[in-house]
Design a protein around this motif. Structure first.
Motif, PDB file in Angstrom:
ATOM      1  N   ILE A  41     -10.271  -9.662   1.220  1.00  0.00           N
ATOM      2  CA  ILE A  41      -8.851  -8.757   0.117  1.00  0.00           C
ATOM      3  C   ILE A  41      -7.929  -8.002   0.949  1.00  0.00           C
ATOM      4  O   ILE A  41      -6.442  -8.022   0.234  1.00  0.00           O
ATOM      5  CB  ILE A  41      -9.736  -7.219   0.462  1.00  0.00           C
ATOM      6  CG1 ILE A  41     -11.568  -7.151  -0.225  1.00  0.00           C
ATOM      7  CG2 ILE A  41      -9.420  -6.172  -0.149  1.00  0.00           C
ATOM      8  CD1 ILE A  41     -12.688  -6.133   0.268  1.00  0.00           C
ATOM      9  N   SER A  42      -7.305  -8.067   2.302  1.00  0.00           N
ATOM     10  CA  SER A  42      -5.858  -7.816   2.674  1.00  0.00           C
ATOM     11  C   SER A  42      -5.471  -8.762   2.516  1.00  0.00           C
ATOM     12  O   SER A  42      -4.079  -8.401   2.136  1.00  0.00           O
ATOM     13  CB  SER A  42      -6.290  -8.076   4.950  1.00  0.00           C
ATOM     14  OG  SER A  42      -7.088  -6.681   4.827  1.00  0.00           O
ATOM     15  N   ALA A  43      -5.557 -10.193   2.336  1.00  0.00           N
ATOM     16  CA  ALA A  43      -4.541 -11.275   1.728  1.00  0.00           C
ATOM     17  C   ALA A  43      -4.324 -11.163   0.486  1.00  0.00           C
ATOM     18  O   ALA A  43      -2.925 -11.306   0.522  1.00  0.00           O
ATOM     19  CB  ALA A  43      -5.332 -12.733   2.628  1.00  0.00           C
ATOM     20  N   LEU A  44      -5.297 -10.285  -0.324  1.00  0.00           N
ATOM     21  CA  LEU A  44      -5.099 -10.560  -1.859  1.00  0.00           C
ATOM     22  C   LEU A  44      -4.169  -9.193  -2.068  1.00  0.00           C
ATOM     23  O   LEU A  44      -3.364  -9.373  -3.027  1.00  0.00           O
ATOM     24  CB  LEU A  44      -5.881 -10.126  -2.440  1.00  0.00           C
ATOM     25  CG  LEU A  44      -7.380 -11.638  -2.461  1.00  0.00           C
ATOM     26  CD1 LEU A  44      -8.187 -11.254  -3.490  1.00  0.00           C
ATOM     27  CD2 LEU A  44      -6.968 -12.958  -3.815  1.00  0.00           C
ATOM     28  N   LEU A  45      -4.449  -8.312  -1.578  1.00  0.00           N
ATOM     29  CA  LEU A  45      -3.232  -7.478  -1.391  1.00  0.00           C
ATOM     30  C   LEU A  45      -2.015  -7.624  -1.050  1.00  0.00           C
ATOM     31  O   LEU A  45      -1.428  -6.785  -1.662  1.00  0.00           O
ATOM     32  CB  LEU A  45      -3.667  -6.094  -0.423  1.00  0.00           C
ATOM     33  CG  LEU A  45      -5.226  -5.222  -1.259  1.00  0.00           C
ATOM     34  CD1 LEU A  45      -5.887  -4.175  -0.063  1.00  0.00           C
ATOM     35  CD2 LEU A  45      -4.874  -5.156  -2.820  1.00  0.00           C
ATOM     36  N   GLN A  46      -2.063  -8.535   0.332  1.00  0.00           N
ATOM     37  CA  GLN A  46      -0.154  -9.048   0.981  1.00  0.00           C
ATOM     38  C   GLN A  46       0.335  -9.920  -0.710  1.00  0.00           C
ATOM     39  O   GLN A  46       1.672  -9.233  -0.463  1.00  0.00           O
ATOM     40  CB  GLN A  46      -1.083  -9.682   2.031  1.00  0.00           C
ATOM     41  CG  GLN A  46      -1.060  -8.908   3.054  1.00  0.00           C
ATOM     42  CD  GLN A  46      -0.274  -7.798   3.352  1.00  0.00           C
ATOM     43  OE1 GLN A  46       0.760  -7.895   3.595  1.00  0.00           O
ATOM     44  NE2 GLN A  46      -0.809  -6.085   3.389  1.00  0.00           N
ATOM     45  N   VAL A  47      -0.135 -10.455  -0.865  1.00  0.00           N
ATOM     46  CA  VAL A  47       0.252 -10.952  -1.782  1.00  0.00           C
ATOM     47  C   VAL A  47       0.770 -10.345  -3.374  1.00  0.00           C
ATOM     48  O   VAL A  47       1.507 -10.231  -3.667  1.00  0.00           O
ATOM     49  CB  VAL A  47      -0.859 -12.506  -2.763  1.00  0.00           C
ATOM     50  CG1 VAL A  47      -0.731 -12.311  -4.415  1.00  0.00           C
ATOM     51  CG2 VAL A  47      -1.142 -13.176  -1.535  1.00  0.00           C
ATOM     52  N   PHE A  48      -0.556  -9.309  -3.776  1.00  0.00           N
ATOM     53  CA  PHE A  48       0.039  -8.810  -4.651  1.00  0.00           C
ATOM     54  C   PHE A  48       1.222  -7.322  -4.475  1.00  0.00           C
ATOM     55  O   PHE A  48       2.368  -7.475  -4.959  1.00  0.00           O
ATOM     56  CB  PHE A  48      -0.925  -7.384  -4.727  1.00  0.00           C
ATOM     57  CG  PHE A  48      -0.696  -6.278  -5.834  1.00  0.00           C
ATOM     58  CD1 PHE A  48      -1.145  -6.442  -7.019  1.00  0.00           C
ATOM     59  CD2 PHE A  48      -0.092  -5.579  -5.577  1.00  0.00           C
ATOM     60  CE1 PHE A  48      -0.255  -5.552  -8.352  1.00  0.00           C
ATOM     61  CE2 PHE A  48       0.299  -4.045  -7.299  1.00  0.00           C
ATOM     62  CZ  PHE A  48      -0.055  -4.603  -8.150  1.00  0.00           C
ATOM     63  N   LYS A  49       1.513  -7.062  -3.139  1.00  0.00           N
ATOM     64  CA  LYS A  49       2.104  -6.634  -2.409  1.00  0.00           C
ATOM     65  C   LYS A  49       3.968  -7.428  -2.524  1.00  0.00           C
ATOM     66  O   LYS A  49       5.090  -6.686  -3.133  1.00  0.00           O
ATOM     67  CB  LYS A  49       2.493  -5.945  -0.416  1.00  0.00           C
ATOM     68  CG  LYS A  49       3.163  -5.029  -0.700  1.00  0.00           C
ATOM     69  CD  LYS A  49       3.207  -4.078   0.721  1.00  0.00           C
ATOM     70  CE  LYS A  49       4.124  -3.661   1.129  1.00  0.00           C
ATOM     71  NZ  LYS A  49       3.798  -3.524   2.571  1.00  0.00           N
ATOM     72  N   ALA A  50       3.802  -8.572  -2.171  1.00  0.00           N
ATOM     73  CA  ALA A  50       5.009  -9.326  -2.405  1.00  0.00           C
ATOM     74  C   ALA A  50       5.628  -9.596  -3.687  1.00  0.00           C
ATOM     75  O   ALA A  50       6.629 -10.200  -4.110  1.00  0.00           O
ATOM     76  CB  ALA A  50       4.365 -11.058  -2.219  1.00  0.00           C
ATOM     77  N   ILE A  51       4.450  -9.963  -4.909  1.00  0.00           N
ATOM     78  CA  ILE A  51       4.943  -9.585  -6.307  1.00  0.00           C
ATOM     79  C   ILE A  51       5.757  -8.732  -7.110  1.00  0.00           C
ATOM     80  O   ILE A  51       6.646  -8.451  -6.849  1.00  0.00           O
ATOM     81  CB  ILE A  51       3.856 -10.343  -6.973  1.00  0.00           C
ATOM     82  CG1 ILE A  51       3.186 -11.980  -6.164  1.00  0.00           C
ATOM     83  CG2 ILE A  51       4.138  -9.911  -8.448  1.00  0.00           C
ATOM     84  CD1 ILE A  51       2.256 -11.346  -7.147  1.00  0.00           C
TER      85      ILE A  51
END
Length: 772
Positions: free
Chosen positions: A522-532
């Motif tokens: 979940i943290s990895a997906l949130l990091q990707v979302f934040k990067a976008i």
């Protein structure tokens, strides 16, 4: 003995033969004119004549599979051989048993017709049908119209093809899509047999239509499934015209609390007008969402003589009974009103088959007496053929049905899919625990069947578990350890209680349990979302919006689905085994109706054994399974409030509950579901119905608010049901969008409907004020 059997007995005292007027059948004399006998001589010929009135008949439940022509043929042959071995001279099988009931659009294909006739040729090409009338179900094309038919086979010939008169076109059934109802006004026509059949039987054509078979000693008629349920059922006109045996080849699915209705109809069909009724049914999963629940039955004059199992793992179950046909004739003749109606009833068409009698030999083959002993008492004493006595019919409680039906379905699906087992995300809640417990029951059934000597079940178990030829499961836990794989996919929002409950239940079942922490995903997906987006969503509790809160919940649920499929694909490999696992879903029917699920979350799976079962019934099942099967962990599960555990904890306590999230209780949801589907209610008629039920404890405006909230939620979430995991059908208000509950998935705002509800609320309010 030979003379006695074939009616050529000479009486010793007179030395003169009897004069016998015989039918075209050699099985027994039509009438006997005895010669003179001595004063002390026993009336032996009269005693011998009593025996032909005893019929042994057979019905069956077969685990057929759509398009499995070879397997279906083997099971049909086995049922006929078993019936013959038990002395039956008439056998009836399930509806469309040759191709399998669930072929659906494959019925359009000429190949399906071809393979069906190939199976009929195989049945006729040999001694299988010698001495037994076989009633077999398959589709037949007549005058370029496709009919759902019964084909009567006897002594390597085709006697009659009887098409279905009333098709089933509601609920789960769409027979009118593939077949046409036969019109009785057409009478009896001639059907040109395919050359592969005609060349074998030396027949060019056979009768085709709604007719009964006039045998040497009785008359046999047929119904097919739905016809039993219709107001003007064919058995009524048949019985009034003297048809004594009526058989029904059926393809009827399991639904909770449905067997009672079936039994009532069968008893009623024979209690009013007398007669012998044979009911055959398919049993098992034939490739779709339905589980056909067998329960072959033989009913005489309103009383059950024989009943097969409703649920089971054996592929072929044959049920037989021996009947004195005089009991039918006496029962009918004693009912004067029935006799008056029968005398005025129109004649039911008959096809003559006078060369064959359904009754047994004049004297059973077990008779072993000296020829010099001509005592009628001795004949009766040595005979083992006696009429079957009535039995008490058996009906399972709903909790038992939930345990046994889906368990049998899961076994059929597993052994026919080629998979090596099941994978289940086990949260420790009521729904996933129910699914796990059903797999445990399945393993218990398999072990019991193996212990009872079912070679096919043992063969399937060895193949699924990849075990050697000499392996036999020691107990259900050992088998479950090979088949069921579970994982508690915890996050920071998961409680210790649910984690412990899942581990305890997995241990009691014997499942291979692999707990996991999915916060890194979940943290990895949130990091990707934040990067976008350069934005970071938060829970509403931590200052976020409702949209952020829902997204944070949904990403947890969808991550579990992704991990579930990866584990299902690779867990067998990690254990040194081959194959793949099927992912089990665990969303109940009420949550699907409300749309209380995340699209493509762990409710998205390969199959869902509880998707057609209500939350209330599941709770009853959990209590039953905890006591009946020794899964004590379920007692803790059922007492815990249902929760998704997708929002942050309050300390170590769970604040989120399903009913609070939904804005309605599960009990209310069940009421809405029954009214919407079974009672066919829209918002207005549901409100008026609930006004009568709940008016004593809720105000009209409160009831109106609840109805509006339900329909708003239902309409907003209906799109989720287009991707609903295929679920075991068990409940009459299932919202399954694919086959059962056909409705749009983009809804308007219910403006007219809700305005009408508001008008009724105002009218009720004015009426109450006036009364006060």
């Amino acid at each position: 003995i030979a003379r006695l059997l074939f009616g050529r007995l000479s009486f010793a005292a007179s030395k003169k033969p009897s004069r016998i007027f015989r039918s075209r059948s050699a099985a027994f004399p039509m009438s006997v004119v005895p010669a003179k006998r001595g004063r002390d001589e026993q009336p032996l010929a009269a005693a011998a004549y009593v025996q032909p009135k005893l019929f042994t008949v057979a019905t069956c439940s077969l685990n057929q599979w759509a398009l499995d022509f070879e397997g279906n043929l083997r099971r049909i042959c086995e049922s006929i051989e078993t019936a013959k071995a038990r002395g039956a001279r008439y056998r009836v099988g399930p509806e469309l048993e040759v191709p399998g009931y669930g072929c659906e659009d494959h019925f359009y294909e000429d190949d399906t017709q071809l393979h069906c006739w190939q199976s009929i040729r195989a049945l006729l090409d040999g001694p299988l049908t010698d001495g037994i009338l076989c009633d077999v179900g398959m589709p037949v094309m007549h005058h370029n119209v496709r009919y759902n038919c019964r084909i009567f086979l006897l002594d390597r010939r085709v006697l009659l093809i009887r098409p279905k008169l009333c098709l089933c076109d509601d609920g789960n059934y769409r027979e009118g899509r593939w077949f046409t109802e036969w019109s009785e006004s057409r009478g009896i026509e001639q059907f040109a047999l395919p050359r592969m059949i005609g060349n074998l039987t030396n027949q060019r054509d056979v009768p085709f239509g709604a007719a009964a078979l006039a045998m040497a000693d009785t008359v046999i008629g047929a119904e097919t499934c739905e016809e039993l349920f219709t107001p003007q059922a064919p058995h009524i006109s048949m019985s009034l015209d003297g048809v004594e045996i009526i058989a029904n080849g059926s393809g009827s699915h399991h639904q909770l609390r449905k067997l009672d209705k079936r039994l009532d109809l069968l008893r009623s069909a024979t209690a009013k007008g007398g007669g012998l009724y044979l009911y055959a049914n398919q049993r098992g999963c034939d490739g779709g969402r339905l589980y056909y629940d067998g329960c072959a039955l033989i009913v005489l004059n309103g009383e059950v003589l024989a009943q097969g199992a409703q649920f089971g793992l054996c592929d072929v179950e044959v049920v037989t009974a021996t009947v004195d046909i005089e009991s039918v004739r006496s029962y009918r003749a004693a009912f004067i009103a029935r006799s008056k109606q029968a005398s005025r009833a129109p004649a039911y068409p008959r096809v003559a088959a006078r060369d064959f009698s359904i009754s047994a030999d004049v004297v059973p083959s077990s008779l072993a007496v000296a020829l010099s002993d001509t005592s009628a008492a001795k004949l009766q004493k040595t005979s083992r053929v006696t009429p079957s006595a009535p039995i008490q019919s058996r009906v399972h409680e709903p909790e038992e049905e939930i345990a046994l039906g889906p368990a049998c379905y899961l076994w059929d699906y597993l052994r026919r899919s080629g998979a090596a087992g099941y994978f289940l995300p086990l949260s420790g809640g009521a729904d996933s625990s129910s699914t796990a417990a059903i797999v445990g029951v399945m393993c218990k059934q398999v072990v019991a069947a193996v212990a009872a000597g079912d070679a096919q079940v043992l063969k399937d178990a060895r193949r699924i578990t990849r075990q050697p030829a000499e392996w036999v499961p020691a107990n259900a836990q050992e088998l479950c350890h090979f088949i069921l794989h579970t994982s508690f996919m915890g996050t920071a929002n998961s409680s210790a209680e649910t984690r412990d409950r899942s581990a305890k239940l997995a241990a009691q079942l014997g499942a291979y349990h692999a707990p996991a922490v999915i916060d890194p995903m979940i943290s990895a997906l949130l990091q990707v979302f934040k990067a976008i987006t350069q934005r970071e969503p938060r829970f509403e509790k931590n200052g976020g919006t409702l949209a952020e809160d829902l997204a944070m919940q949904n990403i947890q649920a969808r991550s579990r689905m992704v991990l579930s499929y990866m584990l299902a694909q690779l867990l067998p490999w990690t254990r040194g085994r081959g194959g793949f696992l099927l992912v089990l879903g665990s969303a109940n029917v009420d949550e699907a109706l409300r749309g209380y699920m995340t699209k493509y979350d762990c409710s998205s799976a390969d199959i869902n054994p509880i998707g057609g079962i209500s939350k209330g019934d599941l709770k009853s099942f959990l209590r039953y399974a905890a006591k009946e099967y020794g899964y004590s962990a379920l007692a803790d599960v059922v007492e815990a409030p249902p929760t998704a555990e997708l929002r942050p904890l309050s300390g170590d306590e769970v604040e989120q509950t399903d009913e609070a999230d939904m804005g309605m209780t599960y009990e209310e949801l069940g009421e809405y579901g029954r009214l919407r589907k079974i009672e066919r209610c829209g918002p207005v008629s549901m409100f008026t119905a609930l006004l009568g039920k709940w008016g004593g404890r809720l105000s009209p405006s409160d009831i109106a608010g609840k109805v509006k909230h339900f329909f708003s939620s239902y309409g907003r979430n209906r799109h989720k049901l287009t991707t609903l995991t295929p679920s075991y059908h068990a409940e009459g208000y299932s919202p399954d969008d694919n086959r059962f509950d056909l409705r749009q998935f983009l809804y308007p705002n219910w403006e007219r409907q809700f305005a009408t509800v508001d008008q009724i609320v105002e009218q009720v309010g004015r009426a109450d004020s006036t009364a006060a």
